[in-house]
Design an enzyme around this catalytic site. Structure first.
Site, mmCIF file in Angstrom:
data_model
loop_
_atom_site.group_PDB
_atom_site.id
_atom_site.type_symbol
_atom_site.label_atom_id
_atom_site.label_comp_id
_atom_site.label_asym_id
_atom_site.label_seq_id
_atom_site.Cartn_x
_atom_site.Cartn_y
_atom_site.Cartn_z
ATOM 1 N N HIS A 118 9.843 47.048 15.033
ATOM 2 C CA HIS A 118 8.693 47.660 14.541
ATOM 3 C C HIS A 118 9.371 48.907 13.718
ATOM 4 O O HIS A 118 8.567 50.001 13.273
ATOM 5 C CB HIS A 118 7.826 48.230 15.414
ATOM 6 C CG HIS A 118 7.324 47.235 16.521
ATOM 7 N ND1 HIS A 118 6.927 45.778 15.737
ATOM 8 C CD2 HIS A 118 7.219 46.838 17.718
ATOM 9 C CE1 HIS A 118 6.639 45.117 16.709
ATOM 10 N NE2 HIS A 118 6.634 45.747 17.888
ATOM 11 N N ASP A 144 1.964 45.595 14.809
ATOM 12 C CA ASP A 144 2.429 47.089 15.165
ATOM 13 C C ASP A 144 2.658 47.683 13.927
ATOM 14 O O ASP A 144 3.561 48.652 14.160
ATOM 15 C CB ASP A 144 3.414 46.890 16.274
ATOM 16 C CG ASP A 144 3.021 46.364 17.532
ATOM 17 O OD1 ASP A 144 2.185 45.987 17.692
ATOM 18 O OD2 ASP A 144 3.847 46.761 18.510
HETATM 19 C C1 LIG Z 1 7.858 44.007 21.185
HETATM 20 S S1 LIG Z 1 9.017 43.446 21.752
HETATM 21 C C2 LIG Z 1 8.805 41.698 21.585
HETATM 22 C C3 LIG Z 1 7.637 41.204 22.420
HETATM 23 C C4 LIG Z 1 7.276 39.846 22.403
HETATM 24 N N1 LIG Z 1 7.037 39.204 21.191
HETATM 25 C C5 LIG Z 1 5.931 39.578 23.281
HETATM 26 O O1 LIG Z 1 4.972 39.220 22.639
HETATM 27 O O2 LIG Z 1 6.073 39.832 24.455
HETATM 28 C C6 LIG Z 1 10.326 43.742 20.736
HETATM 29 C C7 LIG Z 1 11.833 42.800 20.820
HETATM 30 O O3 LIG Z 1 12.549 43.077 19.625
HETATM 31 C C8 LIG Z 1 13.639 43.088 19.841
HETATM 32 N N2 LIG Z 1 14.427 43.995 18.752
HETATM 33 C C9 LIG Z 1 14.813 45.188 18.703
HETATM 34 N N3 LIG Z 1 15.637 45.303 17.557
HETATM 35 C C10 LIG Z 1 15.699 44.253 16.848
HETATM 36 C C11 LIG Z 1 16.372 43.746 15.844
HETATM 37 N N4 LIG Z 1 16.972 44.572 14.918
HETATM 38 N N5 LIG Z 1 16.556 42.493 15.608
HETATM 39 C C12 LIG Z 1 15.843 41.738 16.141
HETATM 40 N N6 LIG Z 1 15.207 42.027 17.348
HETATM 41 C C13 LIG Z 1 14.977 42.961 17.769
HETATM 42 C C14 LIG Z 1 13.963 43.716 20.949
HETATM 43 O O4 LIG Z 1 15.161 43.619 21.742
HETATM 44 C C15 LIG Z 1 12.768 43.388 21.734
HETATM 45 O O5 LIG Z 1 12.897 42.143 22.614
#
Ligand SMILES: C[S@@+](CC[C@H](N)C(=O)[O-])C[C@H]1O[C@@H](n2cnc3c(N)ncnc32)[C@H](O)[C@@H]1O
Length: 247
Positions: A118, A144
């Site tokens: 995000h 988000d």
């Molecule tokens: C909001 S959570 C995902 C929630 C999931 N989609 C759900 O519905 O329960 C955000 C995820 O984005 C991942 N994330 C953070 N930075 C990232 C990046 N640069 N590239 C890929 N994933 C990333 C985090 O590790 C985390 O697991």
């Protein structure tokens, strides 16, 4: 939740298992509206952001059997969250090489859902990297987007560089056919592929539709339809109805 969300998602969140699922309730209305029509046939779906993996079984149940469901996250621990019939890949959503590898292995995508970091510059990088790999008729969904108003995520009110500002810019791109000011606002080649830019509370949906032709207007009289693209080339247009109010 509104009535529209009294369906699959409202029911699903009462049936989750150990894997926690993180979403906002009002997203269900948007999913119903945007994704509901895609449930009837197998598709290719990519979600960025896995966290505890709660959305993996949800999407597996939501979309038609035979769909190709791909999930990406930067956290290597997420690799263990793959379930049969799905694919988890580990990488950075802002890394063009990772996005290209995803596209090469699984693309083109019918739906991309960005629920990753995000951070605005990540959302933009993913969109830029994956948009060329979205299928004709596909949807690019970014969740988000309220983070576009949070400085800690690269946002702020009308902050240049926020994802919301980027998406607003795509509204201009979509309308660049109609420019009267080529010097500062030339026709953008991306106008050929942007069918719609839809803003919901915290969700932006970009719809892709490849057009062979420039926008075409028509006049129909006595059942005879005459088409033209001439209005696109006219400069200094004025409303033919101006002045009717005396102004
Ligand atoms: C909001 S959570 C995902 C929630 C999931 N989609 C759900 O519905 O329960 C955000 C995820 O984005 C991942 N994330 C953070 N930075 C990232 C990046 N640069 N590239 C890929 N994933 C990333 C985090 O590790 C985390 O697991």
């Amino acid at each position: 939740m509104t009535d529209a969300a009294q369906g699959f998602f409202a029911d699903y969140i009462t049936r989750t298992g150990e894997r926690s699922l993180m979403k906002w309730l009002h997203y269900f209305d948007v999913y119903d509206r945007e994704l509901g029509r895609l449930r009837g046939r197998p598709l290719t779906f990519l979600e960025i952001g896995i966290f505890r993996g709660g959305s993996i079984p949800m999407w597996a149940e939501y979309f038609a059997p035979g769909s190709r469901l791909v999930f990406a996250d930067i956290d290597p621990a997420c690799a263990a969250l793959e379930i049969p019939g799905t694919h988890v890949r580990i990488g950075n959503q802002a890394d063009p090489a990772f996005l290209s590898a995803l596209a090469e292995e699984f693309g083109p995508f019918d739906v991309v859902l960005d629920d990753g970091s995000h951070l605005c510059h990540h959302q933009i990088a993913s969109c830029e990297g994956l948009w060329p790999h979205l299928a004709d008729g596909g949807l690019y969904v970014v969740e988000d987007c309220h983070t576009s108003y949070w400085p800690g995520f690269g946002g702020g009110h009308r902050a240049p560089g926020s994802f919301i500002e980027y998406a607003k810019g795509l509204i201009d791109v979509m309308h660049s056919w109609y420019t009267e000011d080529d010097a500062v606002f030339p026709v953008d080649p991306r106008a050929r592929a942007i069918e719609a830019v839809r803003f919901y509370d915290s969700i932006v949906v970009l719809e892709k539709r490849l057009r062979a032709n420039r926008p075409t207007s028509f006049v129909s009289r006595n059942g005879v339809v005459t088409t033209t693209q001439r209005p696109l080339d006219i400069r200094g247009r004025r409303s033919m109805f101006a002045g009717r109010d005396g102004g």
